[in-house]
Design a protein around this motif. Sequence first.
Motif, PDB file in Angstrom:
ATOM      1  N   LYS A  25      47.253  71.236  12.566  1.00 40.37           N
ATOM      2  CA  LYS A  25      46.918  70.264  11.509  1.00 40.37           C
ATOM      3  C   LYS A  25      45.953  70.822  10.472  1.00 40.37           C
ATOM      4  CE  LYS A  25      48.130  65.883  13.532  1.00 40.37           C
ATOM      5  NZ  LYS A  25      48.616  66.265  14.886  1.00 40.37           N
ATOM      6  N   SER A  26      45.227  71.902  10.825  1.00 40.60           N
ATOM      7  CA  SER A  26      44.261  72.449   9.873  1.00 40.60           C
ATOM      8  C   SER A  26      44.927  73.415   8.888  1.00 40.60           C
ATOM      9  CB  SER A  26      43.151  73.180  10.634  1.00 40.60           C
ATOM     10  OG  SER A  26      43.721  74.278  11.321  1.00 40.60           O
ATOM     11  N   SER A  27      46.200  73.749   9.150  1.00 43.89           N
ATOM     12  CA  SER A  27      46.842  74.780   8.337  1.00 43.89           C
ATOM     13  C   SER A  27      47.511  74.188   7.094  1.00 43.89           C
ATOM     14  CB  SER A  27      47.870  75.509   9.202  1.00 43.89           C
ATOM     15  OG  SER A  27      48.883  76.048   8.405  1.00 43.89           O
ATOM     16  N   THR A  28      47.433  74.922   5.963  1.00 43.54           N
ATOM     17  CA  THR A  28      48.127  74.451   4.759  1.00 43.54           C
ATOM     18  C   THR A  28      49.637  74.495   4.978  1.00 43.54           C
ATOM     19  OG1 THR A  28      47.620  76.659   3.961  1.00 43.54           O
ATOM     20  CG2 THR A  28      46.660  74.819   2.740  1.00 43.54           C
ATOM     21  N   PHE A  29      50.091  75.470   5.795  1.00 40.48           N
ATOM     22  CA  PHE A  29      51.535  75.561   6.040  1.00 40.48           C
ATOM     23  C   PHE A  29      52.042  74.289   6.710  1.00 40.48           C
ATOM     24  CE2 PHE A  29      50.280  80.176   6.398  1.00 40.48           C
ATOM     25  CZ  PHE A  29      50.691  80.485   5.124  1.00 40.48           C
ATOM     26  N   HIS A  30      51.237  73.780   7.642  1.00 43.08           N
ATOM     27  CA  HIS A  30      51.604  72.545   8.322  1.00 43.08           C
ATOM     28  C   HIS A  30      51.716  71.410   7.311  1.00 43.08           C
ATOM     29  CE1 HIS A  30      51.684  69.372  11.317  1.00 43.08           C
ATOM     30  NE2 HIS A  30      50.676  68.790  10.696  1.00 43.08           N
ATOM     31  N   PHE A  31      50.720  71.339   6.418  1.00 43.94           N
ATOM     32  CA  PHE A  31      50.763  70.300   5.378  1.00 43.94           C
ATOM     33  C   PHE A  31      52.006  70.468   4.510  1.00 43.94           C
ATOM     34  CE2 PHE A  31      50.103  69.335   0.893  1.00 43.94           C
ATOM     35  CZ  PHE A  31      49.950  67.963   0.973  1.00 43.94           C
ATOM     36  N   GLN A  32      52.280  71.734   4.133  1.00 44.24           N
ATOM     37  CA  GLN A  32      53.424  71.979   3.251  1.00 44.24           C
ATOM     38  C   GLN A  32      54.737  71.580   3.916  1.00 44.24           C
ATOM     39  OE1 GLN A  32      52.920  76.123   2.254  1.00 44.24           O
ATOM     40  NE2 GLN A  32      51.614  75.629   0.507  1.00 44.24           N
ATOM     41  N   LEU A  33      54.879  71.904   5.191  1.00 45.91           N
ATOM     42  CA  LEU A  33      56.104  71.525   5.892  1.00 45.91           C
ATOM     43  C   LEU A  33      56.247  70.006   5.913  1.00 45.91           C
ATOM     44  CD1 LEU A  33      58.567  72.401   7.755  1.00 45.91           C
ATOM     45  CD2 LEU A  33      57.105  71.649   9.613  1.00 45.91           C
ATOM     46  N   ARG A  34      55.150  69.334   6.293  1.00 46.66           N
ATOM     47  CA  ARG A  34      55.227  67.876   6.408  1.00 46.66           C
ATOM     48  C   ARG A  34      55.521  67.235   5.076  1.00 46.66           C
ATOM     49  NH1 ARG A  34      50.236  65.113   9.125  1.00 46.66           N
ATOM     50  NH2 ARG A  34      50.009  64.741   6.905  1.00 46.66           N
ATOM     51  N   ASN A  35      54.755  67.686   4.059  1.00 41.67           N
ATOM     52  CA  ASN A  35      54.923  67.106   2.737  1.00 41.67           C
ATOM     53  C   ASN A  35      56.300  67.447   2.154  1.00 41.67           C
ATOM     54  OD1 ASN A  35      53.800  65.672   0.477  1.00 41.67           O
ATOM     55  ND2 ASN A  35      53.776  67.642  -0.592  1.00 41.67           N
ATOM     56  N   GLY A  36      56.691  68.714   2.296  1.00 41.77           N
ATOM     57  CA  GLY A  36      57.977  69.157   1.742  1.00 41.77           C
ATOM     58  C   GLY A  36      59.139  68.445   2.400  1.00 41.77           C
ATOM     59  N   LEU A  37      59.055  68.313   3.713  1.00 41.37           N
ATOM     60  CA  LEU A  37      60.146  67.666   4.444  1.00 41.37           C
ATOM     61  C   LEU A  37      60.204  66.186   4.095  1.00 41.37           C
ATOM     62  CD1 LEU A  37      62.271  68.649   6.342  1.00 41.37           C
ATOM     63  CD2 LEU A  37      60.837  68.025   8.274  1.00 41.37           C
ATOM     64  N   LYS A  38      59.028  65.567   4.009  1.00 36.01           N
ATOM     65  CA  LYS A  38      58.976  64.148   3.662  1.00 36.01           C
ATOM     66  C   LYS A  38      59.606  63.926   2.281  1.00 36.01           C
ATOM     67  CE  LYS A  38      55.572  62.072   1.677  1.00 36.01           C
ATOM     68  NZ  LYS A  38      54.148  61.999   1.331  1.00 36.01           N
ATOM     69  N   ASN A  39      59.211  64.757   1.314  1.00 37.40           N
ATOM     70  CA  ASN A  39      59.732  64.583  -0.045  1.00 37.40           C
ATOM     71  C   ASN A  39      61.224  64.889  -0.129  1.00 37.40           C
ATOM     72  OD1 ASN A  39      57.219  63.846  -0.967  1.00 37.40           O
ATOM     73  ND2 ASN A  39      56.656  65.924  -1.560  1.00 37.40           N
ATOM     74  N   THR A  40      61.648  65.915   0.604  1.00 37.64           N
ATOM     75  CA  THR A  40      63.079  66.245   0.592  1.00 37.64           C
ATOM     76  C   THR A  40      63.887  65.104   1.195  1.00 37.64           C
ATOM     77  OG1 THR A  40      62.492  68.576   0.816  1.00 37.64           O
ATOM     78  CG2 THR A  40      64.774  67.996   1.243  1.00 37.64           C
ATOM     79  N   LEU A  41      63.398  64.579   2.331  1.00 37.87           N
ATOM     80  CA  LEU A  41      64.112  63.463   2.966  1.00 37.87           C
ATOM     81  C   LEU A  41      64.141  62.243   2.060  1.00 37.87           C
ATOM     82  CD1 LEU A  41      62.848  63.811   6.634  1.00 37.87           C
ATOM     83  CD2 LEU A  41      65.223  63.979   5.877  1.00 37.87           C
ATOM     84  N   LEU A  42      63.026  62.019   1.369  1.00 29.77           N
ATOM     85  CA  LEU A  42      62.965  60.888   0.438  1.00 29.77           C
ATOM     86  C   LEU A  42      64.033  61.063  -0.646  1.00 29.77           C
ATOM     87  CD1 LEU A  42      61.335  58.342  -0.256  1.00 29.77           C
ATOM     88  CD2 LEU A  42      59.882  59.764  -1.712  1.00 29.77           C
ATOM     89  N   PHE A  43      64.118  62.283  -1.181  1.00 31.37           N
ATOM     90  CA  PHE A  43      65.128  62.554  -2.214  1.00 31.37           C
ATOM     91  C   PHE A  43      66.534  62.308  -1.674  1.00 31.37           C
ATOM     92  CE2 PHE A  43      68.176  65.378  -4.266  1.00 31.37           C
ATOM     93  CZ  PHE A  43      68.012  65.025  -5.598  1.00 31.37           C
TER      94      PHE A  43
END
Lengths: 280, 306
Positions: B73-91
């Motif tokens: 949870k402290s990693s930016t990569f983790h944030f990027q995966l979560r955020n990227g996946l969330k936004n892609t799924l939303l799209f």
Amino acid sequence: MRKISITKYLAYFFLVTSCVVWVFPVLFGFFTSFKAQGDIMTVGFSMLPANWVIQNYISVLTNTSSAPIVQWFLNSLVISGSHTFLVVLIVSLAAFGYTRIDFKGKETLFFTILALSMFPAVVNIIPSYKIVEALGWVNSPLAVIVPGLGGVGNVFLVRQFMLGIPKEFDESARMDGASDFTIYFKIILPLVKPVLIVTGLFSFIGSWNDFLWPTIVLNDVNKLTITAGLQLLQDLYGGYAMTGELMASAIIAMIPTVLLFLFAQKYFIESMNLNAGVKG
Amino acid sequence: MQSENLLVVETEKKKKRKSMKQFAFIGPHLVLFLIFILIPTIYGIYASFTQWNLIGEPEWVGLSNFKTLLFDKSSTFHFQLRNGLKNTLLFVGLTVPLQILIPLTVAVALENKKVKFKSLFQAIFYIPGLISVSAAAIIWLLIFNPRLGPVNNLLSSATVWMVNQPNAWAIIVFMSLWGAIGGNLIIYRSAISGVSADLYESADIDGAGPVRKFFSITLPSIRFPLFYTVVMSTAGAFNVYAQPLMITNGGPEQSTHVMMMYIRQLAFGTGESVAGMASAMSVLLGLVIVSISVFQFIVMYRNSKG
């Protein structure tokens, strides 16, 4: 009877409204490309130019340094043209091999590569770049012409089409001593022309409009395709301080694909019958 | 004895020559498939288990990339995966249903016998799909330009559209739909025109209305083309990249930053490449796409049997 006319008007209403929305951006971009910046700033909204000017096009076409759009256009023509030619050649050869030449494990081989190609392409982008780099193709048109030729979808489509051609056609030619290549070139190719035209059209349009891959393997401004190049324009033309130039560039970039459609509309429509027929 | 041996050699030679013949035809494609699809795919999966900067040799790190992406949870990569996946799924979730419904409605409207100019309507819906996203985005950005755009001029508003949600998503989704319905429309039209007229006639005799006919005759008859477009549109939508890049560049506050943008940035962005991590992200995205396609297959297969 009354019910029918109500549905008719509903249908018209829906179609006309959505068509207005769909066609608006293209027309607006087209007309704005003939407006002077002064008019764009002051007039507020108007569809048609107050004064028609072609200055935007002249300025865009004569830019040969920061945004060499003529160079980009030619690059794209060379790239999409050769990609299309090679797709048609390689795909038709392969489809012929998979339908007309008898060899062991033919079906297994084909369906194996078809299944393997189903894996999402996102995974192969990074290694593909390394391969292109190792071949010394970065900033070369080859980097955008060649990698897409390995796709299996088109082979599937053309193979399906060739399977529908009766074997008697080539068997009699074989009796007369024709070679495999003669049969491919003289008999099968003319018969599958419609599906090859469709494959070619879609390859050209796909290659012309490809965005992600060219921006990865081409980074020299002079080597860019027009689709990748347009990305740089927003900054170069100062946001919308040079709106007309931006619109003119966008219009130039869409001319070839839209023209292709207008001249070959029946093939586009046929293609969908093909697709639906094959898949249905 | 010897002559017999010779014969065997001879026929084997012949066999061998025969068995090579197909490579003149399938060879070129097979080689290109190996070099530009199979090897990169396998290497991409391998690279996801490594630390790699695209220049040196990849260094095996086992599941470390995946652990970081999924759990750290402290990693930016983790944030990027979560955020990227969330936004892609939303799209995907916003685009795909409309990418089916809009062209289906248009196709039904065009089926009405009294409607004229069918091919003109069809061409108008099809043409945006022929325009590259970069060219289209230049025009769409002008349409929503705060000062110069027709939208604000007509509404007499000064809204800056792209800096707020849900406006930013609405514009990205709308522009994507604008370019994406033409192909499906032609598929539906050809499928609907293939439905037997007898079915509609007997429904007329039974007194079925247009809505009833659509749901009991049209929809079931075109379920295979429909299914095909659902699967293809979904898989395609997961690769969304150019629209958010050109329209919002991922903003506001990374709320339209999709997976492909992170993958590209990590592998090919400025600064040292983290291609191993980017590969792990691609593998995860690939797995999501495959699982959803398989899920769609199962659902549709069950329904088509029933």
